[in-house]
Design an enzyme around this catalytic site. Structure first.
Site, PDB file in Angstrom:
ATOM      1  N   GLN A   1      32.263  84.196 101.995  1.00 27.52           N
ATOM      2  CA  GLN A   1      32.823  83.157 101.130  1.00 27.52           C
ATOM      3  C   GLN A   1      31.990  83.010  99.855  1.00 27.52           C
ATOM      4  OE1 GLN A   1      35.293  80.322 102.674  1.00 27.52           O
ATOM      5  NE2 GLN A   1      34.698  80.511 104.822  1.00 27.52           N
ATOM      6  N   HIS A   2      31.684  84.167  99.255  1.00 34.19           N
ATOM      7  CA  HIS A   2      30.894  84.220  98.030  1.00 34.19           C
ATOM      8  C   HIS A   2      31.698  84.846  96.892  1.00 34.19           C
ATOM      9  CE1 HIS A   2      26.937  84.343 100.585  1.00 34.19           C
ATOM     10  NE2 HIS A   2      27.442  83.125 100.499  1.00 34.19           N
ATOM     11  N   LEU A   3      32.970  84.567  96.807  1.00 33.90           N
ATOM     12  CA  LEU A   3      33.829  85.243  95.839  1.00 33.90           C
ATOM     13  C   LEU A   3      33.326  85.034  94.413  1.00 33.90           C
ATOM     14  CD1 LEU A   3      36.468  86.925  95.877  1.00 33.90           C
ATOM     15  CD2 LEU A   3      37.688  84.804  95.336  1.00 33.90           C
TER      16      LEU A   3
ATOM     17  N   ASP B   1      32.765  90.201  96.564  1.00 27.10           N
ATOM     18  CA  ASP B   1      32.309  89.257  97.580  1.00 27.10           C
ATOM     19  C   ASP B   1      31.475  90.032  98.598  1.00 27.10           C
ATOM     20  OD1 ASP B   1      31.992  87.057  99.303  1.00 27.10           O
ATOM     21  OD2 ASP B   1      34.101  86.476  99.181  1.00 27.10           O
ATOM     22  N   HIS B   2      30.798  89.305  99.463  1.00 24.40           N
ATOM     23  CA  HIS B   2      30.002  89.921 100.521  1.00 24.40           C
ATOM     24  C   HIS B   2      30.823  90.009 101.802  1.00 24.40           C
ATOM     25  CE1 HIS B   2      26.227  88.263  98.325  1.00 24.40           C
ATOM     26  NE2 HIS B   2      26.351  89.540  98.054  1.00 24.40           N
TER      27      HIS B   2
END
Length: 490
Positions: A428-430, A308-309
């Protein structure tokens, strides 16, 4: 909406209706595209189950279409909420919000529609997934309203536009970046094979305030097809197997439990839900499954190498801009992306929380982190969410890069606004909970055709299968995945 649409589970599904050629679990950013592509063949029956509400329910389409707000505030019917442990020393917990609607998280997000970079694909060396293999699919999903030529599409259902008239906050940030020596990147979706430092307008799938993602662009128009059925408010509970062959899904719909079968099953529920369903069904790390009391069907490293970021957010006192896209420009440098958000959280979500001061902020995100997170099954009960851990502070080089990025953000914005101390957050880029890999890759859960290893008739097509988080936000890449990989299900 469509007079012939087949939508919503009947009180009692007939045996014939419960069997499909293809059963798709999740109508999200990838699943909506997969469903449209596969149902284009009228001889193929396709059923989609979606945990979120039917798009025909009053007011829901208006919420997902409003690209100037994120419909994720308290009480939103369009999201599922989780908790994650962002860091370990000290323990920092944070909420995760994922879309639970036709279109998935792409129906509720800020419209950032940047492609992954060529390096994200070429370095994996996975057959069929080099940049040259995927670029035509990026073109196919879009109609770019700003740029023409070979880099862009002009016939896709997702319209893309960049902000031209910036807010005062955005203009001040761009001016500061250019004074500091950063050039203007005209097109973030066509800036060459290598990362380029500079500031540029974000490609948005929001045009004239209207958000059109893959749900609105692909699935909803296709629901008038007689061979395509959407079962909304239907949650997959467990996959059914006959030996090592996936044969069906047990689900819970509005009328109670239902059992669906199919010749081919495709998981498109996103990095959390697809991984959770696999683990509930006995596909996952053997020791973890046994500890949770789940019989092992296929020992695979599901959820063990998530990516994720990480993002540090710095509060500011600039004026919140309402009625604007959430993010108009970004500054890219090395592996850092600096995001001068136009609105505070309350303005963005439309939460309307009384007495809650808004909080405008700058985001500093690390786009190629080393840290890996984990999703762990805790119970055989589908109602018990998995444990999610990001371990963002597990790699000192990541923390150092975020600190450098925050110092740059403070330097650029400090002349125009007060910039507070950074706080840990997540973009929230899992992704990468069921990563794709070549034969012999110990991390791989699916092969180059998105088939779950060791299981017949089961595919995963969503952000789960990305081996690493992309160098840009992953939404456009996940839509592309659906377009590229639908042909593998066939």
């Amino acid at each position: 909406m469509h007079s012939n649409r087949r939508s919503g589970p009947s009180p009692a599904l007939t045996a014939a209706a419960s069997h499909s050629d293809v059963l798709i679990v999740g109508a999200g950013s990838a699943g909506s595209v997969v469903a449209e592509r596969l149902s284009a063949d009228p001889s193929r029956t396709v059923t989609v189950i979606e945990a979120g509400p039917d798009p025909s329910e009053p007011g829901l389409l208006a919420q997902t279409a409003n690209g100037l707000q994120l419909p994720i505030g308290a009480g939103s019917p369009l999201v599922q909420r989780y908790e994650t442990q962002l860091t370990d020393r000290p323990v920092r917990l944070a909420p995760i919000v994922r879309g639970a609607a036709v279109g998935g998280s792409g129906a509720i997000n800020g419209g950032y529609f940047c492609r992954g970079l060529p390096r994200d694909f070429d370095r994996t060396a996975i057959d069929g997934w080099a940049w040259s293999d995927v670029v035509d699919h990026f073109r196919a999903i879009e109609t770019d309203l700003d740029f023409t030529g070979p880099a862009h599409g002009d016939k896709g259902p997702i319209r893309v536009r960049r902000t031209r008239e910036m807010t005062g906050v955005t203009e001040a940030f761009v001016s500061a970046a250019q004074r500091a020596g950063f050039g203007w990147i005209a097109d973030l979706n066509d800036c060459g094979p290598r990362p380029v430092s500079g500031v540029g307008a974000v490609p948005l799938n929001i045009v004239d305030g209207v958000r059109i993602g893959s749900g609105a662009g692909y699935l909803i128009p296709a629901l008038q097809r007689p061979n395509l059925t959407l079962l909304a408010r239907t949650q997959a509970m467990e996959l059914r197997f006959d030996g090592a062959c996936a044969v069906g899904v047990d689900a819970l719909g509005p009328q109670g439990p239902i059992s669906l079968s199919a010749d081919r099953i495709v998981l498109c529920s996103g990095a959390i839900q697809s991984a959770h369903l696999l683990m509930l069904s006995g596909v996952g790390d053997e020791a973890m499954l046994r500890a949770a009391g789940v019989p092992v069907v296929a020992p695979l490293p599901v959820g063990r190498y998530c990516s994720d970021h990480p993002e540090w957010v710095l509060p500011t006192n600039w004026t919140v801009a309402t009625g604007r896209p959430v993010l108009e420009v970004v500054l890219s440098t090395d592996d850092i992306e600096i995001r001068p958000y136009t609105g505070g959280f309350v303005a963005m979500t439309g939460d309307g929380t009384p007495g809650h001061p808004d909080w405008p902020h700058i985001g500093v995100a690390l786009m190629q982190p080393r840290a890996r997170g984990r999703i762990t099954l805790l119970s055989p009960d589908p109602g018990v969410p998995p444990r999610i851990e990001h371990h963002y502070d597990s790699e000192p080089d990541d923390v150092a890069a975020l600190r450098r990025g925050s110092e740059l953000a403070r330097e650029l914005a400090g002349a125009a606004t007060h910039v507070g101390s950074p706080q840990w957050a997540t973009s929230q880029h899992l992704c990468a909970s069921a990563p794709m890999g070549v034969d012999g890759d110990p991390r791989a859960v699916v092969d180059h055709r998105c088939r779950v290893r060791g299981i017949e008739n089961l595919w995963v097509i969503d952000g789960s299968i990305l081996p690493n988080i992309t160098s840009r936000g992953p939404h456009a890449t996940i839509v592309m995945l659906g377009h590229r990989a639908a042909q593998f299900v066939g």
